[in-house]
Design a protein around this motif. Structure first.
Motif, PDB file in Angstrom:
ATOM      1  N   GLU A   8       0.842  -1.197   0.000  1.00 37.31           N
ATOM      2  CA  GLU A   8       0.000   0.000   0.000  1.00 37.31           C
ATOM      3  C   GLU A   8       0.876   1.247   0.000  1.00 37.31           C
ATOM      4  N   CYS A  40      -2.035  -1.943  -3.466  1.00 42.36           N
ATOM      5  CA  CYS A  40      -3.286  -1.401  -2.941  1.00 42.36           C
ATOM      6  C   CYS A  40      -3.112   0.111  -2.890  1.00 42.36           C
ATOM      7  N   ASP A  42      -4.332   3.609  -1.576  1.00 44.18           N
ATOM      8  CA  ASP A  42      -5.138   4.278  -0.557  1.00 44.18           C
ATOM      9  C   ASP A  42      -5.299   5.732  -0.980  1.00 44.18           C
ATOM     10  N   HIS A  77      -8.226   1.255  -1.280  1.00 44.94           N
ATOM     11  CA  HIS A  77      -8.802   1.693  -0.014  1.00 44.94           C
ATOM     12  C   HIS A  77      -9.359   3.078  -0.297  1.00 44.94           C
ATOM     13  N   ASN A  79     -11.225   6.334   0.576  1.00 40.55           N
ATOM     14  CA  ASN A  79     -11.506   7.174   1.720  1.00 40.55           C
ATOM     15  C   ASN A  79     -11.154   8.613   1.372  1.00 40.55           C
ATOM     16  N   HIS A  92      -7.893   9.233   7.918  1.00 39.66           N
ATOM     17  CA  HIS A  92      -8.997   9.035   6.986  1.00 39.66           C
ATOM     18  C   HIS A  92     -10.230   9.810   7.436  1.00 39.66           C
ATOM     19  N   ILE A 120     -12.608  -0.670  -1.510  1.00 36.76           N
ATOM     20  CA  ILE A 120     -12.898  -1.039  -0.125  1.00 36.76           C
ATOM     21  C   ILE A 120     -13.081   0.253   0.665  1.00 36.76           C
ATOM     22  N   GLU A 122     -12.836   2.434   3.517  1.00 39.81           N
ATOM     23  CA  GLU A 122     -11.999   2.411   4.718  1.00 39.81           C
ATOM     24  C   GLU A 122     -12.104   3.782   5.382  1.00 39.81           C
TER      25      GLU A 122
END
Length: 143
Positions: A8, A40, A42, A77, A79, A92, A120, A122
């Motif tokens: 990530e 991943c 974010d 992720h 957010n 977040h 996802i 988050e």
């Protein structure tokens, strides 16, 4: 099927390592088994670190393709950020209450390159907003 290790992106809080697509792709390429490593993304971390301004997703997609990052992106992720752009703080926020604008998040949701990648949610539970309502907003944004 073997499990993948997903790396990530970093928000930059305490370290410069692992922020950019260049660094992450290089880490993958330097391993003995790059086929066992994916990524991943974010969204808060990308914004906080300064690689994602909220308005440069098209450029990031191009760079991600060039660097062999995007083909190995396996999860997002999704957010918002409690702190402003380039704050380097990993905090977040709920999707519609952070510094990344609603329209900017909708642009990510509409990306053809991200259509097959799971998003996802988050986000924190401390603002009285449910994950169910955020997922519903996401669905209505892509319809």
């Amino acid at each position: 099927m073997a499990a993948l290790l997903l790396i990530e992106n970093n928000a930059g809080a305490g370290s410069d390592m692992g922020i950019t697509f260049e660094e992450l792709s290089q880490v993958r390429s330097l391993t003995d088994n790059p086929n066992k490593i994916g990524f991943c993304l974010d969204t808060c971390h990308a914004y906080a670190s300064g690689i994602y301004t909220g308005d440069n997703w098209n450029e990031l997609e191009e760079k991600g393709e060039e660097l062999d990052y995007l083909p190995h992106l396996k999860a997002i992720h999704f957010n918002n950020s409690k702190y402003p752009f380039l704050s380097r703080k990993d905090r977040h926020a709920n999707l519609l209450s952070g510094h990344i604008k609603k329209e900017q998040l909708q642009h990510l949701l509409a990306s053809k390159k991200l259509k097959s990648i799971p998003f996802i949610v988050e986000t924190p539970k401390d603002e009285g907003i449910t994950h169910q309502s955020e997922i519903q907003w996401m669905k209505s944004s892509i319809e």
